[in-house]
Design an enzyme around this catalytic site. Structure first.
Site, mmCIF file in Angstrom:
data_model
loop_
_atom_site.group_PDB
_atom_site.id
_atom_site.type_symbol
_atom_site.label_atom_id
_atom_site.label_comp_id
_atom_site.label_asym_id
_atom_site.label_seq_id
_atom_site.Cartn_x
_atom_site.Cartn_y
_atom_site.Cartn_z
ATOM 1 N N ARG A 13 0.833 -1.206 0.000
ATOM 2 C CA ARG A 13 0.000 0.000 0.000
ATOM 3 C C ARG A 13 0.873 1.264 0.000
ATOM 4 N NH1 ARG A 13 -0.315 4.564 2.807
ATOM 5 N NH2 ARG A 13 0.142 3.383 4.709
ATOM 6 N N ASP A 14 1.566 1.522 1.084
ATOM 7 C CA ASP A 14 2.378 2.744 1.177
ATOM 8 C C ASP A 14 3.487 2.692 0.126
ATOM 9 O OD1 ASP A 14 3.471 5.115 2.117
ATOM 10 O OD2 ASP A 14 3.537 4.496 4.199
ATOM 11 N N HIS A 205 6.000 4.592 12.538
ATOM 12 C CA HIS A 205 5.950 4.485 11.064
ATOM 13 C C HIS A 205 6.907 5.542 10.500
ATOM 14 C CE1 HIS A 205 3.344 4.000 7.292
ATOM 15 N NE2 HIS A 205 3.947 5.143 7.034
ATOM 16 N N CYS A 238 4.514 9.116 0.016
ATOM 17 C CA CYS A 238 3.124 9.549 -0.111
ATOM 18 C C CYS A 238 3.035 10.500 -1.301
ATOM 19 C CB CYS A 238 2.672 10.240 1.170
ATOM 20 S SG CYS A 238 1.041 10.981 1.027
ATOM 21 N N ASN A 247 9.344 4.056 3.026
ATOM 22 C CA ASN A 247 9.409 3.656 4.439
ATOM 23 C C ASN A 247 10.754 3.006 4.694
ATOM 24 O OD1 ASN A 247 6.405 3.145 3.465
ATOM 25 N ND2 ASN A 247 6.345 3.563 5.655
HETATM 26 P P1 HMG Z 1 -12.999 14.193 -2.124
HETATM 27 O O1 HMG Z 1 -12.912 14.524 -3.569
HETATM 28 O O2 HMG Z 1 -12.911 15.310 -1.128
HETATM 29 O O3 HMG Z 1 -14.311 13.315 -1.821
HETATM 30 O O4 HMG Z 1 -11.847 13.110 -1.805
HETATM 31 P P2 HMG Z 1 -15.809 13.756 -1.699
HETATM 32 O O5 HMG Z 1 -16.338 13.176 -0.429
HETATM 33 O O6 HMG Z 1 -15.966 15.232 -1.929
HETATM 34 O O7 HMG Z 1 -16.481 12.986 -2.944
HETATM 35 C C1 HMG Z 1 -16.162 13.321 -4.293
HETATM 36 C C2 HMG Z 1 -16.421 12.117 -5.164
HETATM 37 O O8 HMG Z 1 -15.482 11.086 -4.813
HETATM 38 C C3 HMG Z 1 -17.826 11.490 -4.989
HETATM 39 O O9 HMG Z 1 -18.207 10.932 -6.241
HETATM 40 C C4 HMG Z 1 -17.566 10.362 -4.019
HETATM 41 O O10 HMG Z 1 -18.495 9.305 -4.127
HETATM 42 C C5 HMG Z 1 -16.186 9.896 -4.474
HETATM 43 P P3 HMG Z 1 -19.251 11.697 -7.192
HETATM 44 O O11 HMG Z 1 -20.496 11.859 -6.352
HETATM 45 O O12 HMG Z 1 -18.603 13.025 -7.525
HETATM 46 O O13 HMG Z 1 -19.369 10.763 -8.356
HETATM 47 N N1 HMG Z 1 -15.454 9.251 -3.377
HETATM 48 C C6 HMG Z 1 -14.843 8.055 -3.474
HETATM 49 N N2 HMG Z 1 -14.714 7.164 -4.487
HETATM 50 C C7 HMG Z 1 -14.021 6.044 -4.236
HETATM 51 N N3 HMG Z 1 -13.467 5.756 -3.041
HETATM 52 C C8 HMG Z 1 -13.560 6.618 -2.009
HETATM 53 C C9 HMG Z 1 -14.270 7.831 -2.217
HETATM 54 N N4 HMG Z 1 -14.553 8.870 -1.412
HETATM 55 C C10 HMG Z 1 -15.268 9.737 -2.126
HETATM 56 N N5 HMG Z 1 -13.016 6.310 -0.834
HETATM 57 C C11 HMG Z 1 -10.778 11.413 -0.503
HETATM 58 C C12 HMG Z 1 -11.640 12.671 -0.485
HETATM 59 C C13 HMG Z 1 -10.385 11.129 0.926
HETATM 60 C C14 HMG Z 1 -11.568 10.275 -1.070
HETATM 61 C C15 HMG Z 1 -9.527 11.695 -1.386
HETATM 62 O O14 HMG Z 1 -8.928 12.858 -0.961
HETATM 63 C C16 HMG Z 1 -8.536 10.563 -1.343
HETATM 64 O O15 HMG Z 1 -8.814 9.468 -1.810
HETATM 65 N N6 HMG Z 1 -7.349 10.809 -0.788
HETATM 66 C C17 HMG Z 1 -6.370 9.738 -0.628
HETATM 67 C C18 HMG Z 1 -5.006 10.271 -0.511
HETATM 68 C C19 HMG Z 1 -4.081 9.124 -0.230
HETATM 69 O O16 HMG Z 1 -4.372 7.967 -0.463
HETATM 70 N N7 HMG Z 1 -2.878 9.464 0.282
HETATM 71 C C20 HMG Z 1 -1.891 8.471 0.608
HETATM 72 C C21 HMG Z 1 -2.250 7.638 1.787
HETATM 73 S S1 HMG Z 1 -1.923 8.413 3.342
HETATM 74 C C22 HMG Z 1 -0.240 8.050 3.656
HETATM 75 O O17 HMG Z 1 0.435 7.538 2.802
HETATM 76 C C23 HMG Z 1 0.316 8.308 5.026
HETATM 77 C C24 HMG Z 1 0.513 7.043 5.844
HETATM 78 O O18 HMG Z 1 1.346 6.118 5.190
HETATM 79 C C25 HMG Z 1 1.137 7.396 7.204
HETATM 80 C C26 HMG Z 1 2.348 8.307 7.080
HETATM 81 O O19 HMG Z 1 3.312 7.983 6.360
HETATM 82 O O20 HMG Z 1 2.317 9.354 7.727
HETATM 83 C C27 HMG Z 1 -0.826 6.339 6.129
HETATM 84 MG MG MG Z 2 3.530 6.284 5.158
#
Ligand code: HMG
Ligand code: MG
Length: 295
Positions: A13-14, A205, A238, A247
């Site tokens: 995933r990450d 992490h 990310c 990582n």
């Molecule tokens: P958004 O555009 O603000 O969502 O995205 P919304 O609620 O306004 O909805 C807009 C549209 O998206 C709608 O569809 C929803 O149904 C759809 P429409 O009505 O326009 O047809 N929608 C979705 N579709 C599929 N799956 C979903 C989903 N949610 C809404 N889950 C959202 C908000 C959170 C979804 C978006 O910003 C996003 O997916 N962000 C992900 C970013 C990401 O993955 N970043 C990396 C992971 S975090 C990380 O790596 C850190 C970590 O490792 C720890 C560390 O290292 O610190 C964990």
């Molecule tokens: Mg991470």
């Protein structure tokens, strides 16, 4: 120091979320099978985030459909909101990981909402998780610094961690998303969070952008933390944290812990083989020092 450490493998995933080239499902599954054979007990499979935000994980449903879980291994999936939770449940996920940050600026960029909004979004998700008796992990990102706002107050890290704990998260993973922290800072941060959440429910992490991750882990082990996240071959980063690299490599963590007499249940030969496989499949150098030197 703990006598046993649980390694949470986040490479699928990450690690892969940051890859530009779309990786075929057979490569992901082949990596997964190799990781399973290495004795890892927790393997984060994928994320039910928006497919346009993270195209690499757009195959999350296919991944779960193609995968046969092995007894004794936990397979959490990343979930940002209720839509993600509905998708995860429909796909048959059994454990989830929610994620938010201690930095407002990063949260806006990463999940398009404020910290408070993200916590509110988790309320119905937690209800669904409870109904399905799912284990829930909560990530707090940017615990030692933010790519946008810079410094992150320790009080914010503690507060967000406490909120996730109060919501019912079984485990809180403290993420140095951009790999900016150093050992004493890492230790002070962990000690502050452990002031209100039992250390056995905390995980660390570390991204290894500045080569500090193993030193940070060692400093945190001294406080008794017994859950460490890592990514095979040091994959990752990310997409919403510019400049952040992968990582800490799982091989390097497993090697260090084995050398310290701390049990992980991991077979290093098998783990190194998994890291070499994915490095070869991606056509890049192995991000694990142990992986490069082994054998
Ligand atoms: P958004 O555009 O603000 O969502 O995205 P919304 O609620 O306004 O909805 C807009 C549209 O998206 C709608 O569809 C929803 O149904 C759809 P429409 O009505 O326009 O047809 N929608 C979705 N579709 C599929 N799956 C979903 C989903 N949610 C809404 N889950 C959202 C908000 C959170 C979804 C978006 O910003 C996003 O997916 N962000 C992900 C970013 C990401 O993955 N970043 C990396 C992971 S975090 C990380 O790596 C850190 C970590 O490792 C720890 C560390 O290292 O610190 C964990
Ligand atoms: Mg991470």
């Amino acid at each position: 120091m703990p006598t046993t450490v649980k390694i949470v493998e986040v490479g699928l995933r990450d690690g892969l979320q940051n890859e530009r080239q779309i990786i075929p499902m057979e490569v992901k599954l082949s990596l997964l099978h190799r990781l399973e054979k290495s004795g890892l007990q927790v393997i984060e499979l994928t994320g039910f985030v928006h497919p346009l935000w993270v195209p690499q994980l757009a195959d999350a449903e296919k991944m779960l459909a193609a995968h046969k879980p092995k007894d004794g291994i936990h397979y959490p999936v990343l979930v940002p909101n209720q839509t993600g939770m509905e998708r995860a449940l429909a796909a048959g996920a059994t454990e989830i990981a929610l994620f938010t940050a201690a930095s407002e600026a990063f949260n806006q960029k990463n999940i398009n909402c404020s910290i408070e909004e993200s916590l509110q979004r988790f309320v119905p998700v937690m209800e669904m998780a409870r109904k399905h008796k799912m284990r829930v992990r909560g990530y707090v990102s940017t615990v030692l610094g933010c790519p946008i706002q810079g410094e992150v107050p320790l009080s914010a890290v503690v507060e967000v961690s406490e909120r996730l704990h109060q919501l019912g998260c079984d485990e809180i993973s403290l993420g140095d998303t951009i790999g900016v922290g150093t050992p004493l800072q890492a230790k002070q941060m962990l000690a502050a969070v452990a002031g209100s959440i039992p250390i056995k429910q905390l995980a660390v992490h570390f991204h290894d952008t500045r080569g500090q991750a193993l030193a940070n882990i060692l400093a945190c082990l001294e406080l008794g933390v017994a859950t460490v996240d890592s990514s095979v071959a040091g994959l990752g980063g990310c997409p919403y944290a510019p400049g952040a690299t992968g990582n800490v490599a799982t091989e390097d963590v497993a090697y260090m812990l084995a050398g310290m007499g701390i049990k992980t249940g991991v077979n290093l030969d098998a783990l190194v083989a998994a890291g070499r496989f994915i490095s070869g499949a991606l056509g890049r150098s192995n991000g694990s020092a142990v992986g490069r030197a082994w054998g």
